[in-house]
Motif scaffolding. Structure first.
Motif, PDB file in Angstrom:
ATOM      1  N   SER A 265       0.919  -1.140  -0.348  1.00 32.26           N
ATOM      2  CA  SER A 265      -0.036  -0.164  -0.168  1.00 32.26           C
ATOM      3  C   SER A 265       1.220   1.384   0.012  1.00 32.26           C
ATOM      4  O   SER A 265       2.013   1.351   0.816  1.00 32.26           O
ATOM      5  CB  SER A 265      -1.108  -0.039   1.589  1.00 32.26           C
ATOM      6  OG  SER A 265      -0.477   0.264   2.026  1.00 32.26           O
ATOM      7  N   PRO A 266       0.633   2.376  -1.112  1.00 30.32           N
ATOM      8  CA  PRO A 266       1.087   3.426  -0.546  1.00 30.32           C
ATOM      9  C   PRO A 266       2.013   3.500   0.234  1.00 30.32           C
ATOM     10  O   PRO A 266       2.621   4.999   0.858  1.00 30.32           O
ATOM     11  CB  PRO A 266       0.343   4.248  -1.216  1.00 30.32           C
ATOM     12  CG  PRO A 266      -0.557   3.952  -2.445  1.00 30.32           C
ATOM     13  CD  PRO A 266      -1.046   2.412  -1.447  1.00 30.32           C
ATOM     14  N   ALA A 267       1.177   3.678   2.137  1.00 27.43           N
ATOM     15  CA  ALA A 267       1.642   4.265   2.833  1.00 27.43           C
ATOM     16  C   ALA A 267       2.586   3.491   3.485  1.00 27.43           C
ATOM     17  O   ALA A 267       3.485   3.805   4.166  1.00 27.43           O
ATOM     18  CB  ALA A 267      -0.018   4.433   4.291  1.00 27.43           C
ATOM     19  N   ASP A 268       2.251   2.215   3.003  1.00 27.02           N
ATOM     20  CA  ASP A 268       3.899   1.625   3.645  1.00 27.02           C
ATOM     21  C   ASP A 268       5.350   2.043   3.202  1.00 27.02           C
ATOM     22  O   ASP A 268       5.958   1.657   3.788  1.00 27.02           O
ATOM     23  CB  ASP A 268       3.047  -0.348   3.579  1.00 27.02           C
ATOM     24  CG  ASP A 268       1.725  -1.154   3.691  1.00 27.02           C
ATOM     25  OD1 ASP A 268       2.079   0.078   4.963  1.00 27.02           O
ATOM     26  OD2 ASP A 268       1.774  -1.899   3.055  1.00 27.02           O
ATOM     27  N   VAL A 269       4.949   2.435   2.138  1.00 26.31           N
ATOM     28  CA  VAL A 269       5.780   2.980   1.621  1.00 26.31           C
ATOM     29  C   VAL A 269       5.913   4.491   1.631  1.00 26.31           C
ATOM     30  O   VAL A 269       6.904   5.092   1.123  1.00 26.31           O
ATOM     31  CB  VAL A 269       6.500   2.596   0.240  1.00 26.31           C
ATOM     32  CG1 VAL A 269       6.813   0.949   0.370  1.00 26.31           C
ATOM     33  CG2 VAL A 269       4.879   2.582  -0.916  1.00 26.31           C
ATOM     34  N   GLY A 270       5.313   4.778   2.640  1.00 27.53           N
ATOM     35  CA  GLY A 270       5.752   6.469   2.981  1.00 27.53           C
ATOM     36  C   GLY A 270       5.738   7.293   1.624  1.00 27.53           C
ATOM     37  O   GLY A 270       5.646   8.548   1.875  1.00 27.53           O
ATOM     38  N   MET A 271       4.193   7.161   1.087  1.00 31.67           N
ATOM     39  CA  MET A 271       3.822   7.882  -0.810  1.00 31.67           C
ATOM     40  C   MET A 271       3.481   8.631   0.389  1.00 31.67           C
ATOM     41  O   MET A 271       3.239  10.032   0.116  1.00 31.67           O
ATOM     42  CB  MET A 271       3.433   6.999  -1.016  1.00 31.67           C
ATOM     43  CG  MET A 271       3.870   6.547  -2.451  1.00 31.67           C
ATOM     44  SD  MET A 271       3.669   5.895  -3.361  1.00 31.67           S
ATOM     45  CE  MET A 271       3.396   7.313  -4.419  1.00 31.67           C
ATOM     46  N   ASN A 272       2.357   9.493   1.754  1.00 28.52           N
ATOM     47  CA  ASN A 272       1.972  10.159   2.232  1.00 28.52           C
ATOM     48  C   ASN A 272       2.872  11.038   2.747  1.00 28.52           C
ATOM     49  O   ASN A 272       1.875  12.481   3.223  1.00 28.52           O
ATOM     50  CB  ASN A 272       1.231   9.431   3.371  1.00 28.52           C
ATOM     51  CG  ASN A 272       1.622   8.538   4.100  1.00 28.52           C
ATOM     52  OD1 ASN A 272       2.678   7.667   4.259  1.00 28.52           O
ATOM     53  ND2 ASN A 272       0.729   7.648   5.454  1.00 28.52           N
ATOM     54  N   LYS A 273       3.746  11.008   3.292  1.00 27.96           N
ATOM     55  CA  LYS A 273       4.738  11.666   3.479  1.00 27.96           C
ATOM     56  C   LYS A 273       5.120  12.914   2.580  1.00 27.96           C
ATOM     57  O   LYS A 273       5.360  13.860   2.638  1.00 27.96           O
ATOM     58  CB  LYS A 273       6.434  11.543   3.856  1.00 27.96           C
ATOM     59  CG  LYS A 273       6.089   9.847   5.247  1.00 27.96           C
ATOM     60  CD  LYS A 273       7.792   9.063   5.326  1.00 27.96           C
ATOM     61  CE  LYS A 273       6.677   9.015   6.520  1.00 27.96           C
ATOM     62  NZ  LYS A 273       6.463   9.830   7.906  1.00 27.96           N
ATOM     63  N   ASN A 274       4.848  12.795   1.221  1.00 23.44           N
ATOM     64  CA  ASN A 274       4.928  13.456   0.413  1.00 23.44           C
ATOM     65  C   ASN A 274       3.810  14.217  -0.174  1.00 23.44           C
ATOM     66  O   ASN A 274       2.944  14.038   0.820  1.00 23.44           O
ATOM     67  CB  ASN A 274       4.955  12.839  -1.488  1.00 23.44           C
ATOM     68  CG  ASN A 274       5.846  11.243  -1.758  1.00 23.44           C
ATOM     69  OD1 ASN A 274       7.312  11.485  -0.822  1.00 23.44           O
ATOM     70  ND2 ASN A 274       5.871  10.725  -2.256  1.00 23.44           N
TER      71      ASN A 274
END
Lengths: 286, 197
Positions: A265-274
């Motif tokens: 999931s995007p959150a698992d790989v830190g995409m929400n930090k962008n």
């Protein structure tokens, strides 16, 4: 395959998503990463401006444990990667400098560990392995692969790929089902750490890159460098304010898109930090 | 009125000392430059009007021995070392390396006025990693802003950055946090001994 791993300072701070996604993708491709114990900063972007020897000695120590273990080393940050490559280059070609570096770090370094960029390490896993790991191909997603400078310039030292028209990240994006767009600013500089010295010039430099990516039809920009990611992503709101543009294009690490295509999931790989939201863009694919 | 005629060969002979010191520091022979201008045409910083003197003119100034002027340009500090110039130079000069060497020379001469923020940035960066062993970005951002007012530019993204967990609030933690300081001290010793010989 097993590599020594040098995350560097950014991957523990502003670029956590890069660290998370590199580890995730490597795990899925059975690439084992052994983090160099008690690693220190590589000194970029300052040490080398105080002296050539200082610029080499500061990152040199990181290579010692990798060499002792007989492992090649992966450094995902573009600046760290180039500093380590410089060390190896000097140690292997300049015996006097090698002696001085070893004296400065109080250890024996022989330049036997290859320093790999993360795209080289991932590509080395092979197309077959990568395509087997893909669970949700990123169909229809138009990606502008942005390489920046450090991986390809100066070409005598940094030669991951062609300095004007590299394609390694484009190939990896195609391997996970996305559609790389051909665009002319793949290696144009974003301004890098000039961001902290001359903000307006950096803003103008980054704006050119984003502008051309958008005009080339990209839905998303992917990078392999923490400072490129930060400048192109975080500064978009500033660009819009200053230049009256209407940019809203997500910018992420190429490893984040690979991880998502491989089922994370995007959150698992830190995409929400962008900074620029990516959700609607990703929803387009598939 | 005619322009002043410059005999470049004569000038280079008279001021060969500077070009030679630049060669020693950078490993690059700036005498090879024939002013095609490719470096400046492709320089992304110059194209965004970040420089006071274009890269090809810096090369000419070095050839002409204009040490006092060249070490006082903003250009040498604002160059971001992307090395596009180096990649495209038909005379095979690593121009970015020359810029870095000129910085070192300017720093050694304690010339700081053309690029105050750049000097403060690099000095604070080194002090930060000497102290912590790794970059303490939050501490750096606060200290740098207090000293230069610079990051006020980015104040509006600050809260989002902290909320997203993109800046660690506490300093990095490692076993031997003094290793960079020790290396820097050794480098100073080595360079001092070399200077004596």
């Amino acid at each position: 395959m097993k590599y020594a791993y040098y995350p560097g300072c950014s991957l523990h701070s502003t670029a956590k998503g890069f660290d998370m996604s590199v580890k995730d993708v490597c795990k899925k491709l059975d690439i084992e990463l052994w983090e160099v114990p008690d690693w220190a900063c590589c000194g970029a972007s300052s040490a080398h401006s105080f002296g050539h020897l200082l610029g080499l000695a500061v990152p040199a120590k990181t290579l010692v444990p990798a060499e002792k273990e007989g492992l090649d080393i992966v450094a995902p940050c573009a600046a760290c990667w180039q500093r380590l490559v410089w060390v190896n280059h000097e140690v292997n070609s300049n015996p006097k400098m090698k002696e001085k570096i070893n004296k400065a770090i109080g250890a024996e370094l022989n330049g036997t560990s290859n320093v790999l960029s993360v795209m080289e390490a991932i590509a080395a896993a092979g197309e077959e392995k990568i395509s087997q790991a893909v669970k949700k191909p990123l169909k229809g997603l138009k990606v502008a692969a942005y390489y920046g400078c450090y991986y390809v310039k100066p070409p005598k030292i940094a030669h991951v790929d062609d300095p004007e028209r590299p394609h390694m990240i484009d190939d990896l994006m195609a391997a996970v089902g996305a559609e790389p767009v051909d665009w002319p600013y793949k290696t144009e500089c974003c301004g890098a750490s000039l961001n902290f010295v001359d903000f307006n010039t950096t803003l103008a430099m980054s704006k050119k890159v984003v502008d051309i990516a958008v005009k080339s039809g990209a839905d998303i920009i992917v990078t392999a460098c923490p400072i490129c990611q930060m400048n192109l992503d975080m500064l978009q709101a500033k660009m819009n304010k200053k230049f009256g543009t209407n940019f809203n294009i997500p910018v992420c690490y190429f490893t984040q898109l690979m991880a998502v295509a491989m089922g994370s999931s995007p959150a698992d790989v830190g995409m929400n930090k962008n900074y620029v939201p990516f959700e609607s863009t990703l929803a387009k694919s598939g | 009125m005619s322009a002043e005629v410059i005999n470049l060969s004569q000038l280079q002979n008279d001021h060969g000392d500077f070009v030679e010191r630049v060669r020693k520091m950078s490993g690059q022979d700036v005498r090879k430059c024939y002013q095609c201008g490719k470096c400046s045409a492709g320089c992304p910083v110059h194209n965004c009007e970040g420089m006071d003197v274009s890269p090809n003119r810096i090369m000419r100034m070095v050839q002409m021995g204009m040490e006092e002027d060249v070490l006082r340009t903003k250009t040498i500090w604002i160059c971001v070392l992307c090395s596009t110039c180096t990649a495209r130079c038909p005379r095979d000069i690593d121009i970015a390396r020359v810029m870095d060497a000129l910085r070192i020379m300017s720093f050694e001469r304690k010339i700081t006025e053309p690029a105050k923020t750049a000097n403060i940035f690099h000095e604070m960066f080194m002090n930060n990693i000497k102290k912590y062993g790794r970059m303490y970005e939050f501490g750096f951002a606060v200290g740098y802003t207090m000293k230069t007012g610079y990051m006020l530019n980015l104040l509006d993204v600050g809260p989002a950055t902290l909320l997203k967990g993109n800046l660690a609030f506490f300093p990095p933690h490692m076993k031997n946090s003094s290793q960079i300081r020790e290396i820097a001290e050794n480098v100073e010793k080595i360079e001092r001994m070399e200077g004596e010989h």
